[in-house]
Design a protein around this motif. Structure first.
Motif, PDB file in Angstrom:
ATOM      1  N   ASP A  49      -0.203   2.630   8.709  1.00 10.90           N
ATOM      2  CA  ASP A  49       0.562   1.437   8.324  1.00 10.90           C
ATOM      3  C   ASP A  49      -0.334   0.222   8.076  1.00 10.90           C
ATOM      4  N   VAL A  50      -1.543   0.462   7.609  1.00 16.82           N
ATOM      5  CA  VAL A  50      -2.528  -0.602   7.432  1.00 16.82           C
ATOM      6  C   VAL A  50      -2.087  -1.666   6.430  1.00 16.82           C
ATOM      7  N   LEU A  70      -8.262   2.951   1.938  1.00 17.70           N
ATOM      8  CA  LEU A  70      -8.130   1.806   2.837  1.00 17.70           C
ATOM      9  C   LEU A  70      -7.944   2.255   4.282  1.00 17.70           C
ATOM     10  N   VAL A  71      -7.156   3.284   4.501  1.00 19.71           N
ATOM     11  CA  VAL A  71      -6.964   3.817   5.854  1.00 19.71           C
ATOM     12  C   VAL A  71      -8.297   4.313   6.410  1.00 19.71           C
ATOM     13  N   ARG A  72      -9.056   5.040   5.607  1.00 18.58           N
ATOM     14  CA  ARG A  72     -10.373   5.525   6.058  1.00 18.58           C
ATOM     15  C   ARG A  72     -11.331   4.358   6.330  1.00 18.58           C
ATOM     16  N   GLU A  73     -11.356   3.357   5.447  1.00 19.84           N
ATOM     17  CA  GLU A  73     -12.275   2.217   5.586  1.00 19.84           C
ATOM     18  C   GLU A  73     -11.987   1.374   6.816  1.00 19.84           C
ATOM     19  N   LEU A 132      -0.904   4.259  -6.539  1.00 15.29           N
ATOM     20  CA  LEU A 132      -1.560   3.454  -5.506  1.00 15.29           C
ATOM     21  C   LEU A 132      -1.922   4.254  -4.252  1.00 15.29           C
ATOM     22  N   ARG A 133      -1.402   5.453  -4.118  1.00 10.62           N
ATOM     23  CA  ARG A 133      -1.627   6.224  -2.891  1.00 10.62           C
ATOM     24  C   ARG A 133      -3.083   6.606  -2.655  1.00 10.62           C
ATOM     25  N   PRO A 134      -3.867   6.975  -3.665  1.00 15.84           N
ATOM     26  CA  PRO A 134      -5.289   7.258  -3.395  1.00 15.84           C
ATOM     27  C   PRO A 134      -6.031   6.035  -2.840  1.00 15.84           C
ATOM     28  N   ARG A 135      -5.753   4.842  -3.350  1.00 18.55           N
ATOM     29  CA  ARG A 135      -6.397   3.627  -2.836  1.00 18.55           C
ATOM     30  C   ARG A 135      -5.959   3.360  -1.408  1.00 18.55           C
ATOM     31  N   TRP A 136      -4.686   3.633  -1.109  1.00 22.02           N
ATOM     32  CA  TRP A 136      -4.178   3.493   0.252  1.00 22.02           C
ATOM     33  C   TRP A 136      -4.943   4.413   1.200  1.00 22.02           C
ATOM     34  N   GLU A 137      -5.166   5.670   0.780  1.00 22.41           N
ATOM     35  CA  GLU A 137      -5.906   6.616   1.622  1.00 22.41           C
ATOM     36  C   GLU A 137      -7.329   6.126   1.866  1.00 22.41           C
ATOM     37  N   PHE A 154       5.657   0.628   2.960  1.00 20.47           N
ATOM     38  CA  PHE A 154       5.064   1.757   3.677  1.00 20.47           C
ATOM     39  C   PHE A 154       4.605   2.804   2.673  1.00 20.47           C
ATOM     40  N   ARG A 155       3.652   3.628   3.040  1.00 21.23           N
ATOM     41  CA  ARG A 155       3.028   4.582   2.131  1.00 21.23           C
ATOM     42  C   ARG A 155       4.025   5.385   1.304  1.00 21.23           C
ATOM     43  N   GLU A 156       5.059   5.927   1.924  1.00 23.56           N
ATOM     44  CA  GLU A 156       6.008   6.775   1.206  1.00 23.56           C
ATOM     45  C   GLU A 156       6.763   6.019   0.124  1.00 23.56           C
TER      46      GLU A 156
END
Length: 129
Positions: A56-57, A47-50, A40-45, A32-34
């Motif tokens: 929880d993508v 991915l959520v937008r995309e 890796l968190r900027p790439r996660w953000e 999970f993000r936390e």
């Protein structure tokens, strides 16, 4: 040999087994993000937008999986302590609702089985999420 009795429900009710096959697929699963490393968190953000799949993508995968990380799309991450020794349990198996397989758990959720990493003889815990 005798002929088995006919099923008591109709096929469309989902009580009659259907022929299927299991195909294993290796996928990369993430926490999970936390729990992600900061880099890796900027790439996660992104991915959520995309994808528009929400927070929880990266752990919410279709189908069934062995191991990996549990999803937390309905609640905040939590720990399941072993009822025998108190150790944090780990995810063993997930059955996720999925259009492709036709599996529906609850209201399009997941059935998750957690086990004790210290002693496999300790009781498992089932969770509907």
């Amino acid at each position: 040999m005798t002929t088995p009795p006919p099923p008591s429900r109709y096929d469309e009710d989902g009580y009659v087994p259907q022929t299927c096959a299991i195909t294993a697929e290796h996928v990369t699963d993430f926490p999970f993000r936390e729990e992600l490393p900061a880099e890796l968190r900027p790439r996660w953000e992104d991915l959520v937008r995309e994808t528009g799949d929400g927070r929880d993508v990266i752990t919410r995968l279709a189908g069934w999986k062995l191991g990996g990380w549990p999803t937390w799309h309905l609640t905040q991450p939590t720990v399941f302590p072993c009822g025998d020794c108190g150790t944090d349990m780990r995810l063993l198996f997930t059955v996720a609702s999925d259009d492709e397989t036709g599996v529906v758990v609850g209201r399009w959720g997941e059935l998750r089985i957690f086990t004790c990493p210290t002693d496999p003889r300790h009781a498992f815990q089932a969770d509907l999420h």
